[in-house]
Write a protein that holds these residues in place. Sequence first.
Motif, PDB file in Angstrom:
ATOM      1  N   LEU B  17       0.817  -1.201   0.000  1.00  0.00           N
ATOM      2  CA  LEU B  17       0.000   0.000   0.000  1.00  0.00           C
ATOM      3  C   LEU B  17       0.853   1.254   0.000  1.00  0.00           C
ATOM      4  N   THR B  18       2.041   1.175   0.599  1.00  0.00           N
ATOM      5  CA  THR B  18       2.790   2.412   0.817  1.00  0.00           C
ATOM      6  C   THR B  18       4.049   2.512  -0.012  1.00  0.00           C
ATOM      7  N   ALA B  22       5.000  -0.135  -7.319  1.00  0.00           N
ATOM      8  CA  ALA B  22       5.781  -0.853  -8.319  1.00  0.00           C
ATOM      9  C   ALA B  22       5.086  -0.833  -9.671  1.00  0.00           C
ATOM     10  N   THR B  23       5.896  -0.780 -10.671  1.00  0.00           N
ATOM     11  CA  THR B  23       5.342  -0.952 -12.011  1.00  0.00           C
ATOM     12  C   THR B  23       4.871  -2.392 -12.142  1.00  0.00           C
ATOM     13  N   PRO B  24       3.712  -2.596 -12.728  1.00  0.00           N
ATOM     14  CA  PRO B  24       3.208  -3.962 -12.813  1.00  0.00           C
ATOM     15  C   PRO B  24       4.203  -4.839 -13.555  1.00  0.00           C
ATOM     16  N   TYR B  25       4.305  -6.017 -13.083  1.00  0.00           N
ATOM     17  CA  TYR B  25       5.251  -6.936 -13.680  1.00  0.00           C
ATOM     18  C   TYR B  25       4.766  -7.369 -15.046  1.00  0.00           C
ATOM     19  N   SER B  26       5.623  -7.294 -15.985  1.00  0.00           N
ATOM     20  CA  SER B  26       5.201  -7.758 -17.317  1.00  0.00           C
ATOM     21  C   SER B  26       6.125  -8.881 -17.761  1.00  0.00           C
ATOM     22  N   GLY B 100       0.507  -8.998  -6.536  1.00  0.00           N
ATOM     23  CA  GLY B 100       1.016  -7.918  -5.697  1.00  0.00           C
ATOM     24  C   GLY B 100       2.436  -8.164  -5.204  1.00  0.00           C
ATOM     25  N   ILE B 101       2.617  -7.835  -3.976  1.00  0.00           N
ATOM     26  CA  ILE B 101       3.954  -7.886  -3.396  1.00  0.00           C
ATOM     27  C   ILE B 101       4.528  -9.297  -3.433  1.00  0.00           C
ATOM     28  N   GLU B 289      -3.260 -19.520  -0.066  1.00  0.00           N
ATOM     29  CA  GLU B 289      -4.230 -18.689  -0.798  1.00  0.00           C
ATOM     30  C   GLU B 289      -3.563 -17.526  -1.503  1.00  0.00           C
ATOM     31  N   GLU B 290      -2.379 -17.139  -1.027  1.00  0.00           N
ATOM     32  CA  GLU B 290      -1.767 -15.928  -1.561  1.00  0.00           C
ATOM     33  C   GLU B 290      -0.561 -16.186  -2.454  1.00  0.00           C
TER      34      GLU B 290
END
Lengths: 693, 755
Positions: B17-18, B22-26, B100-101, B289-290
């Motif tokens: 959140l903080t 990050a730029t989305p991973y492509s 996400g992270i 789950e993550e």
Amino acid sequence: MLKKIIFFLLILSILIGTVFTASAETFVPYDSYEYNKFNEVVVSPSGYLCSEIVDQSKLKLEIPLSSPSDIYYDGKNSIYILDSVNGRIVELDKNFGLKNTYGNFRLKDSDTPETIKGAEGFTVDSEGTFYIADTMNERVLVIGRDGIIKLVITRPDEALVNTDFPFQASKVSVDEKGNIYVIAKTINMGMMVFDKNGEFQQFFGNTTVVPTAEVILNYFRKKFLTRDQLKGIKQYTAMNLSNLDVDENGFIYTVTADAVEEIDNQSVRRVNFKGDNILEAERFGDAETADMPSVFIDVDVDPNGMFFSLVDKSGGKIFQYTIYGDLVSVFGGHGEQKGTFKTPTAIETIDDKVLILDSDKNSISVFAPSEYGAMIREAYTKLYANEYTEALELWEQLREKNTNSKLPYYGMGLAYDALGKYEQAMSSFKTGGFQEEYSESFAEYRKLIISKYFFVVIFAIIALILVIAFAFKILFKKSKSAGYSSYSELETKKGMPFYVLLHPLDGFEQFRRRDVKSIPFAVILVIGWLAVEIFRYFCVGFCFNSNRASDFSLWSIIVRTAVIFLVFVVSNWCIATFMDGKGKFKDIFCVTAYSLTPYIAISLLYVLLSNVLAMPENVFLWIVTAIALIWSFSILLAGLITIHQYSFSKLLLSLLLTVIGMGICLFFMILIINMAQMVVGLVSSVMSELALR
Amino acid sequence: MRKLFVNLLALLLLLTLTACSATPYSYKRKEAAQREVLSLSSTEKVLETKSGSYKEICRTDSQALYADMSTGFFVLEDLSTGRLWFSVPDDLEEDEISRGILMQELSSQIVVGYIFREDENISTVSRYIGSSSGSQYSDGITTEQLNNGIRVTYDFPDYEFTIPVEYVLEADHFEARVLLDEIKEDGLCYVTEISLLPNFGAANWDANGYVFIPEGSGAISYFNKGLGTTTYEGRIYGSDLIDNAEQEKEINKEIRMPVFSLVYEDAAIVGIVENGVESSSIIAQTRNEECGYNFVGSRCYLRHLFNKKLFQTDANNVHSFSRASKRDSLLKEYSVRYYTLSSPQISYVDVAKAYQNYLTKEKSLKKQDTTPVMNINYYGFIDCKRFFAGIPYTGKMSLTSFTEAQKFTEYLLERQVDSLAISYSGWAGDGLTNDKVQDKATPAGKLGGKKAFNNLLKVLKEHNITFSPDVELLRFSSNGNGYSIRKNAARSVFSDQMPLYRYNVATGLPIVENGRLSYLLKSSSAHTAYLDYLKSFLKLETKSVMLSSLGCDWYTSWDAKAVEAGLQTIDTYCEILKAYAKDNSIVLYDSNAYALPYASRIIGAPVNSGSNDFFSQDVPFYEIVLHGYIPMSSGSLSNDANPELAFLQTVEAGLELYFDGFYEDASVLMETDYKELYSKTCDLWADKAIEYYNEYMPLLKQISGSEIIGHERINPTLVQVIYDNGMNVLVNYGEKAANVSGHKVDAKGFIYWKG
């Protein structure tokens, strides 16, 4: 906190030692313990070990369990789990193989399924009918095996006219007659009993507020307070029940969720048909309540009716007791290991195995007794089944398995007592610290001795009476003045302490006229008091003595005797100077010391008697103590009134002031000690802050 | 430690959140087959995979290394089978769970924890995590080719630190090294921890196999079990005694060996922490789950964060204070070795063999010839409260005098229990109490003095029984003999001497108000203490010594003025062990890996893991590694709640028997601080010991020098163990008799046969 730091520093400087670990082979992720005769916690072998975890990897459900809230074993071959979030009931066999799932419950003539999501409790009767406490929907459902809802019990408004609280049924149980017992977590009037047609019958088994002094005081205080002030006062209301279980004899075990002092002895109850608690023991769970009071959320009775187990939410632990309230084992705890729990929610017993449902781990932890645990259970069972010889053998083995435990001594004592071996019973009870049981065996033993040595005993008693009588006779004789002198043999420096026993006014009167007071003798008497207190600490009979040798502190006895004595003398002397008392410091010192003589002498008699009396006869000890105190106090009064030349009313006033003076004196002493502690604490915390910044 | 991991995960989420926008991973989408080797030139090979192309850097006889020089990602090829091990998962784009992270971490070769420099000394230190995913920080990554590998420098410009890492191929293994000395962190932040190659070889959602963790005896966790606890972190060599002094008691088993492994059905990758062991932990995760992957790796702590409770106004309002330790200046490099294994049916036994191989080659672990024995430890004397005419004082209480020890040993000898090894705790100085740091090895007068001691020694020598007096100088509780608490006790980062508290067994909390306090000698002082003591110890001529705490007790002194960190502690311990080993054989208790080369016997070898929810099953990895090399015994069987089970576990692991106890009646302990020794009176367990000895010794004689080459759990209650001399042992924990290929084994029993 400051005090704590000081205390800590003191301890730090006094105590030295080591941390010692002795690990055993079988790994158990929790400590097992019990309480010794001084109510201190001591390690013990684990009574239960986690033998199996039943989770999704074993159940292989299509939809895994999600926050299951209750578990029930029907006594035959089915284990049921109330799968709260999924709103269904899962049936397993005894080996945890999946048998069936029940969901989509419908009302008769309706196709829309009724949800039971969020239900917190349920039970199954002998015909397999489900009774579900449908908490979120504020009702109790009775459902057949076909999934058709037979009966819906909603809020019994006629019974709940006094309250607006909703009917959040959280636990339900059913007896053989079909009566349905419901606990609603919002209602604190006890269990609600419904008949098999769902008609409300009565409230049952409510906890009561015990009228302690504080409760009564608050009752009166409330009458004078404003509404805002009232909010600040502790409320004393009956506690909500959190769970129940019915044993095979129809007694209902209940537990309350809140650990409040006022209802401590009601946190676990075994209720008979009249609604009275018949459980003798009062304390359950951890004795260290200050750190983390035990909060019980479920109770389960063993199938054999001998033991019951409690689930403690706050420590995540399971406590198993006999039905007489003796702790058998403690196991479990919070953690992420097999054998510990995140949120233990419900308990069920299958034979000797204990099943714990964990609503966070979504699993059942199965615990089986260890060799030690199985043995202790068997020993209790045999003992309560009156098979004393077998029980004795088991308890003796247990004593070898756990040399720290007091329980084997209890078991052995009871067994010996029942077998008529009172002497062994007494020594067992004494080692284990069971005073009442000791007293009973002792009374029996005494009977035997008396009947065996009847004449010897009678002779001893007569001899004792004669000795006392003789002592008095000599005292009387010697304190009478002989013909040739106006003073008796005892009216000398050495004899005066004995003379004042019978003639205090006359004796102390002579203090001013003749040189008959003896400071050394007074000092000897004070030391005698000290010695007799030490003697009493160790030698009073076991029935009346719960002192612990290792707790003995010479300092505290000195404070209780010599220091108090001095403070009294000093205080009285100060008061006397204010109030025109004629007595000098030495006079007061001697009078106070001489008045101790009866107490010292009778204390010896007390110790003797305490060793031959059993508990019910303690009235004799009271009488003896009362005689000693009255006698000593009379001498003191007579002495002070004489040496100060007070009137009786003035004497009482001066005594009152003396006591107040003593209070002030002690207050200052404590104040100075406290101040010193605070200064040291302040300095040390400032230092630590400075060091860290 | 596990709590810490949970906290870290929570912080990770916070970071999403903080700190990290990050730029989305492509991903470079490629329809390529999983493996396609193209030959561009005669020397340079390029490996095309789903996630990109890797060029060959170097190769040995067994392994080849390919790397993507733009991202620093690499692939390790096991040349015997052609199996590829990716430094970050190759099929990340197919992962439907992670985002996400976590996704960013999965595509990272190192994950770094850091604190802001200015936060170092404020009341709460927040720890953040940054990771070096190739694409996110592609600007910050510089790669250069080395002779036998690559060097990647990860630059974290936002936080102003750079971390250089080398990935190199050695003769028989691959090695990843973080060059701690060359880390630049002069700017905004301090690095607190580095997870190195956490996803190396990570197993995806389809894979079968398990993660191996060496906690206690060892444990495995199956891939994709997908429920319950799915993350794990455990400090190697266990948690720091100083660090944890004020915490709630943890009942756990320690990681004794710095090794971890991902085991597939036909291949395995074994990681061994080579440098920085003492500052590292092992981290693992199975799919949840993550996160879609199963992985295991290690994490090195450069700085340790400590919390100190200052004062407490009420239960919820605790004022505390944090501080980060300095860096261990001796620690120059954090490196992990990776061995790749392959065989049609691979298991933790192969992993153990690989580690055993490493120990013999690199750590001079040697086979020792000894006859199997039953180990007995006697307890000498303790102190206790006594009264003289009503006045209390601290007195000494003998539990086993030298003559009594001799008597009981002779009692056993008379009953043909003659293969024995004796050790003796609390035989000198202040007994078990460890009051002052001792400087002379003088048999205690309370136990009969020198004469009785020599008599005992003589009798034991006649019967060829090794006798190892326990020398324990690490703990002390009062000043004397030139050592003082102020000068020589190990200190926390706040510079206060940390006492070791006793715990309340009901609440698990340290007893601060009413407890005996002992302190730990910091390692520099321990060095002098032990070596001084050795001179007088040698005069006893026992030829054997028990150094019970040097193998398993683990702590550091982080005192800001004089840091004595992990590496120094280990070096000190090893020097002490070396000095003692010159003239003595050394007996250790539950030993960590660093002490193994010096050990001639290990008492209390672990047979369980700490049964963490993360684990699916325990395995006797520790024993498989060491059996046949160092004789080992089980933990004490004298007062076990379930002796039958404990005995069977001992048999399964092929360990010697171990009993400890004393001659005095155990009830004398009831008013002392030694209640843990309940029921250890020799009389109470003598019959059991003789029974087990007679039942087990015939088997032990046949297996004691042999290595375990097979270990299989046939069903939950039946285990078969195979030794390299052909011995088979079948242990049945079940309630019913069982039958395996014609061999019938009784309920709760064991059988063995040759062939």
